[in-house]
Scaffold this active site. Structure first.
Site, PDB file in Angstrom:
ATOM      1  N   ASP A 176      22.374  -7.633  49.903  1.00 16.29           N
ATOM      2  CA  ASP A 176      23.600  -8.439  49.903  1.00 16.29           C
ATOM      3  C   ASP A 176      23.253  -9.804  49.304  1.00 16.29           C
ATOM      4  O   ASP A 176      22.610 -10.629  49.955  1.00 16.29           O
ATOM      5  CB  ASP A 176      24.129  -8.575  51.331  1.00 16.29           C
ATOM      6  CG  ASP A 176      25.443  -9.340  51.427  1.00 16.29           C
ATOM      7  OD1 ASP A 176      25.938  -9.804  50.369  1.00 16.29           O
ATOM      8  OD2 ASP A 176      25.965  -9.476  52.545  1.00 16.29           O
ATOM      9  N   TRP A 181      27.651 -15.770  56.203  1.00 10.64           N
ATOM     10  CA  TRP A 181      27.247 -15.794  57.603  1.00 10.64           C
ATOM     11  C   TRP A 181      26.947 -14.395  58.131  1.00 10.64           C
ATOM     12  O   TRP A 181      26.842 -14.200  59.336  1.00 10.64           O
ATOM     13  CB  TRP A 181      28.305 -16.484  58.446  1.00 10.64           C
ATOM     14  CG  TRP A 181      28.347 -17.967  58.228  1.00 10.64           C
ATOM     15  CD1 TRP A 181      27.533 -18.909  58.807  1.00 10.64           C
ATOM     16  CD2 TRP A 181      29.222 -18.692  57.358  1.00 10.64           C
ATOM     17  NE1 TRP A 181      27.853 -20.163  58.367  1.00 10.64           N
ATOM     18  CE2 TRP A 181      28.897 -20.073  57.472  1.00 10.64           C
ATOM     19  CE3 TRP A 181      30.258 -18.332  56.500  1.00 10.64           C
ATOM     20  CZ2 TRP A 181      29.554 -21.072  56.752  1.00 10.64           C
ATOM     21  CZ3 TRP A 181      30.922 -19.308  55.773  1.00 10.64           C
ATOM     22  CH2 TRP A 181      30.563 -20.668  55.908  1.00 10.64           C
ATOM     23  N   LEU A 201      21.239 -19.175  49.946  1.00  6.47           N
ATOM     24  CA  LEU A 201      20.567 -20.455  49.706  1.00  6.47           C
ATOM     25  C   LEU A 201      21.021 -21.506  50.712  1.00  6.47           C
ATOM     26  O   LEU A 201      20.665 -22.675  50.593  1.00  6.47           O
ATOM     27  CB  LEU A 201      20.849 -20.930  48.275  1.00  6.47           C
ATOM     28  CG  LEU A 201      20.246 -20.073  47.159  1.00  6.47           C
ATOM     29  CD1 LEU A 201      20.658 -20.605  45.788  1.00  6.47           C
ATOM     30  CD2 LEU A 201      18.730 -20.031  47.265  1.00  6.47           C
ATOM     31  N   CYS A 362      43.786 -24.478  45.589  1.00  4.77           N
ATOM     32  CA  CYS A 362      43.280 -23.130  45.322  1.00  4.77           C
ATOM     33  C   CYS A 362      44.341 -22.075  45.622  1.00  4.77           C
ATOM     34  O   CYS A 362      44.486 -21.101  44.869  1.00  4.77           O
ATOM     35  CB  CYS A 362      42.032 -22.867  46.158  1.00  4.77           C
ATOM     36  SG  CYS A 362      40.560 -23.693  45.529  1.00  4.77           S
TER      37      CYS A 362
END
Length: 410
Positions: A176, A181, A201, A362
């Site tokens: 993945d 999370w 990261l 957005c």
């Protein structure tokens, strides 16, 4: 500024109250009506030469306000409806042509820099994201099979859809890339007897995902590492990446697909879930790059297909989620608004205004703009996945039954 506004507003009406209190009305065909006040004369020039950045910063600073019943949502809807006429304005076209020359620099995500870009957004604190995401903290487009579904139900639908396209079998190893999370990795391991490695990261994401795996008793089959996908050197039967490709950058696409190809066997399958757009290649907004996602860019499909072809990968399935992200963002906006006081207490008013501008703008990009989400299934051979697409629907139905049997709570 008045000349540009007249060319800009083709649908709806925008009333601008300038710093001296004078009203300027710009009208087009019937549509949303918005009244805003500019309290700083210097905004007139900056709104002409860097519209999106200037408008976002002015809202954050409180020097651009809305009056007479108008809201930020009203303004951003009006902006989105008229975005093409703004882009066609000569000054805007010229500035855009100049900025396009520096596009690669804007999307730089070399090792080290990529981690700093991710930390800028995702390491602001897990408690903050809990205020507006679903209970399992999925920070990507949900899949609404019914518009009346809850956000939690729609996010589970998305996981189920992705799992169906992965064609999982017991004993497989799954990677993945950009695991967030951890909910997708945990779901796959609960659903099927597979091992999953999630890489991210974000220190905050990796820590919480690891805690969740342990709490679910899955630490033996699911692990999460703070690692750049380019440093992964194992082979995986299946690869999935959700909401990470937007952070790769066009000049790194070849690197990305080369790595995906190298990590899979001949019968491997990869599924890419990413934001894209239906318009020609461009660049992310200056405001979004500066304040929300440094180095990010949502590609035109033409930019993706070209590199996939160069890396000898088959596109075995392609699906577009056209309005689902707008609905997802509306849910996030509503939850954010309910917890706005908590956001201000955790950070400050300017931070809350920044996130309001981000979430609503957005939503409008997906509702009336050119943004979309695509699922691209990739393989090294033409028949790695079933050749009749019915299996995706059949597997989703089977997984619904399995979720109920296993009592997988939302």
């Amino acid at each position: 500024m008045s000349h540009m506004m007249k060319a800009f507003i083709r649908k709806g009406q925008l009333t601008v109250i300038d710093a001296a209190g004078k009203r300027h009305v710009f009208s087009g065909t019937p549509g949303p009506e918005v009244t805003m006040r500019l309290t700083e004369p210097k905004l007139y020039r900056s709104l002409v030469f860097n519209s999106e950045l200037a408008a976002g910063e002015a809202y954050m600073d409180g020097t651009l306000r809305f009056e007479e019943g108008s809201t930020l949502r009203d303004f951003l809807q009006l902006f989105s409806l008229n975005r093409l006429s703004l882009g066609a304005y000569p000054v805007q076209k010229f500035i855009r042509s100049i900025k396009m020359r520096f596009r690669n620099r804007q999307q730089s995500n070399i090792k080290g820099e990529a981690q700093r870009n991710v930390a800028h957004h995702y390491d602001v604190g897990n408690d903050f994201y809990k205020l507006f995401l679903d209970d399992n903290m999925l920070y990507s487009c949900a899949y609404f099979r019914d518009p009346e579904e809850t956000l939690e139900q729609a996010q589970r639908n998305k996981l189920r859809l992705l799992a169906s396209k992965l064609c999982l079998r017991p004993g497989m190893k799954v990677l993945d890339i950009g695991c967030g999370w951890g909910d997708l990795a945990l779901y796959l391991a609960q659903l099927e007897d597979v091992e999953v490695l999630g890489v991210t990261l974000s220190k905050e994401q990796q820590a919480l995902a690891t805690e969740r795996a342990k709490a679910a008793g899955l630490e033996g089959r699911v692990r999460f590492e703070l690692r750049d996908y380019r440093d992964v050197d194992e082979t995986f039967d299946r690869i999935v990446s959700v909401g990470m490709f937007e952070h790769v950058g066009v000049q790194h696409y070849d690197e990305f697909f080369k790595k995906v190809n190298a990590l899979m066997p001949d019968d491997g399958i990869a599924v890419l879930h990413s934001i894209g757009h239906m318009s020609p290649p461009g660049m992310a907004s200056a405001w979004l790059r500066k304040y929300i996602f440094p180095g990010a860019y949502s590609p035109a499909l033409s930019e993706v297909f070209e590199v996939v072809e160069q890396n000898s990968l088959w596109v075995s399935d392609l699906e577009f989620l056209r309005v689902h992200y707008a609905t997802t963002l509306k849910h996030w906006c509503e939850r954010f608004d309910k917890n706005r006081d908590k956001v201000v207490a955790m950070y400050d008013e300017r931070f809350a205004r920044m996130w309001e501008f981000y979430l609503i703008s957005c939503e409008m990009m997906f509702r009336t703009g050119s943004q979309l989400v695509f699922h691209m299934q990739l393989s090294r051979t033409r028949d790695a996945a079933p050749i009749v697409r019915d299996y995706i629907t059949d597997r989703q139905k089977a997984y619904i039954v399995r979720e109920q049997t296993l009592n997988l709570a939302l």
